[in-house]
Design a protein around this motif. Sequence first.
Motif, PDB file in Angstrom:
ATOM      1  N   GLY A  39       0.796  -1.225   0.000  1.00  0.00           N
ATOM      2  CA  GLY A  39       0.000   0.000   0.000  1.00  0.00           C
ATOM      3  C   GLY A  39       0.823   1.267   0.000  1.00  0.00           C
ATOM      4  N   VAL A  40       1.940   1.332  -0.730  1.00  0.00           N
ATOM      5  CA  VAL A  40       2.747   2.534  -0.813  1.00  0.00           C
ATOM      6  C   VAL A  40       2.725   3.018  -2.265  1.00  0.00           C
ATOM      7  N   PRO A  41       1.625   3.625  -2.699  1.00  0.00           N
ATOM      8  CA  PRO A  41       1.558   4.037  -4.097  1.00  0.00           C
ATOM      9  C   PRO A  41       2.450   5.233  -4.410  1.00  0.00           C
ATOM     10  N   GLY A  42       2.768   6.069  -3.418  1.00  0.00           N
ATOM     11  CA  GLY A  42       3.586   7.256  -3.655  1.00  0.00           C
ATOM     12  C   GLY A  42       4.993   6.917  -4.093  1.00  0.00           C
ATOM     13  N   HIS A  43       5.544   5.860  -3.531  1.00  0.00           N
ATOM     14  CA  HIS A  43       6.908   5.472  -3.872  1.00  0.00           C
ATOM     15  C   HIS A  43       7.006   5.113  -5.348  1.00  0.00           C
ATOM     16  N   THR A  44       6.102   4.316  -5.822  1.00  0.00           N
ATOM     17  CA  THR A  44       6.148   3.935  -7.228  1.00  0.00           C
ATOM     18  C   THR A  44       5.733   5.099  -8.123  1.00  0.00           C
ATOM     19  N   LEU A  45       4.875   5.976  -7.626  1.00  0.00           N
ATOM     20  CA  LEU A  45       4.441   7.115  -8.435  1.00  0.00           C
ATOM     21  C   LEU A  45       5.600   8.080  -8.672  1.00  0.00           C
ATOM     22  N   LEU A  46       6.444   8.304  -7.652  1.00  0.00           N
ATOM     23  CA  LEU A  46       7.610   9.171  -7.831  1.00  0.00           C
ATOM     24  C   LEU A  46       8.549   8.574  -8.868  1.00  0.00           C
ATOM     25  N   HIS A  47       8.771   7.275  -8.789  1.00  0.00           N
ATOM     26  CA  HIS A  47       9.641   6.621  -9.765  1.00  0.00           C
ATOM     27  C   HIS A  47       9.022   6.658 -11.160  1.00  0.00           C
ATOM     28  N   ASP A  48       7.721   6.489 -11.235  1.00  0.00           N
ATOM     29  CA  ASP A  48       7.051   6.589 -12.539  1.00  0.00           C
ATOM     30  C   ASP A  48       7.196   7.988 -13.119  1.00  0.00           C
ATOM     31  N   TRP A  49       7.109   9.012 -12.257  1.00  0.00           N
ATOM     32  CA  TRP A  49       7.268  10.388 -12.742  1.00  0.00           C
ATOM     33  C   TRP A  49       8.701  10.618 -13.220  1.00  0.00           C
ATOM     34  N   LEU A  50       9.682  10.095 -12.470  1.00  0.00           N
ATOM     35  CA  LEU A  50      11.079  10.245 -12.889  1.00  0.00           C
ATOM     36  C   LEU A  50      11.348   9.515 -14.201  1.00  0.00           C
ATOM     37  N   ASP A  51      10.640   8.427 -14.440  1.00  0.00           N
ATOM     38  CA  ASP A  51      10.788   7.689 -15.696  1.00  0.00           C
ATOM     39  C   ASP A  51      10.021   8.329 -16.837  1.00  0.00           C
ATOM     40  N   GLY A  52       9.183   9.339 -16.539  1.00  0.00           N
ATOM     41  CA  GLY A  52       8.423  10.029 -17.576  1.00  0.00           C
ATOM     42  C   GLY A  52       7.101   9.384 -17.893  1.00  0.00           C
ATOM     43  N   GLU A  53       6.631   8.525 -17.006  1.00  0.00           N
ATOM     44  CA  GLU A  53       5.380   7.815 -17.269  1.00  0.00           C
ATOM     45  C   GLU A  53       4.161   8.514 -16.667  1.00  0.00           C
ATOM     46  N   VAL A  54       4.358   9.412 -15.712  1.00  0.00           N
ATOM     47  CA  VAL A  54       3.262  10.109 -15.048  1.00  0.00           C
ATOM     48  C   VAL A  54       3.524  11.605 -15.161  1.00  0.00           C
ATOM     49  N   ASP A  55       2.456  12.411 -15.285  1.00  0.00           N
ATOM     50  CA  ASP A  55       2.651  13.847 -15.396  1.00  0.00           C
ATOM     51  C   ASP A  55       3.002  14.458 -14.036  1.00  0.00           C
ATOM     52  N   GLU A  56       3.601  15.639 -14.075  1.00  0.00           N
ATOM     53  CA  GLU A  56       4.115  16.295 -12.871  1.00  0.00           C
ATOM     54  C   GLU A  56       3.004  16.673 -11.905  1.00  0.00           C
ATOM     55  N   MET A  57       1.863  17.073 -12.406  1.00  0.00           N
ATOM     56  CA  MET A  57       0.750  17.511 -11.551  1.00  0.00           C
ATOM     57  C   MET A  57       0.271  16.353 -10.662  1.00  0.00           C
ATOM     58  N   ARG A  58       0.091  15.179 -11.249  1.00  0.00           N
ATOM     59  CA  ARG A  58      -0.391  14.036 -10.475  1.00  0.00           C
ATOM     60  C   ARG A  58       0.649  13.586  -9.447  1.00  0.00           C
ATOM     61  N   ALA A  59       1.923  13.595  -9.832  1.00  0.00           N
ATOM     62  CA  ALA A  59       2.983  13.196  -8.909  1.00  0.00           C
ATOM     63  C   ALA A  59       3.104  14.173  -7.753  1.00  0.00           C
ATOM     64  N   SER A  60       2.935  15.481  -8.012  1.00  0.00           N
ATOM     65  CA  SER A  60       3.044  16.461  -6.923  1.00  0.00           C
ATOM     66  C   SER A  60       1.862  16.358  -5.974  1.00  0.00           C
ATOM     67  N   GLU A  61       0.693  15.932  -6.449  1.00  0.00           N
ATOM     68  CA  GLU A  61      -0.464  15.754  -5.569  1.00  0.00           C
ATOM     69  C   GLU A  61      -0.215  14.610  -4.585  1.00  0.00           C
ATOM     70  N   VAL A  62       0.365  13.519  -5.067  1.00  0.00           N
ATOM     71  CA  VAL A  62       0.568  12.349  -4.218  1.00  0.00           C
ATOM     72  C   VAL A  62       1.837  12.491  -3.368  1.00  0.00           C
TER      73      VAL A  62
END
Length: 139
Positions: A39-62
Amino acid sequence: MIRDEAGFESNEKITGREPVQRKEKPAEQMYDREVPITGVPGHTLLHDWLDGEVDEMRASEVEGKSKIELWTRINAESEMLRRRVTPVHVQQRIMASLPETPGTASNWWKQQVTMTPVSAIAIGVALLAIGALIIQAIR
């Protein structure tokens, strides 16, 4: 003299090959164990953002704006350092210090060794003396 019994009771009367039985100890509580992280979605979301898979707005919210700003700054500085080049005057000094003809520097083990007869005899006598000392030390 300290003797390690390795958890076995010492019984001097027993001779032969039969092992002495251990006393039953109560089971100890185990404190060190591996617990899976779930249940740690933020950790993978930060890595997804660094990899360019998620937009900056969604990553900054989480993740929070501070982490995204930190990694944005780190990426910008890294890119700046990747583009840095050596100044021309330093390159010229390096090139001027190189030898004119390539391959003039040779390895020490490939160089020819020249010996005079006197030095060859001196080396032989020294090796003979060292051998005699080793033989005397072994006896």
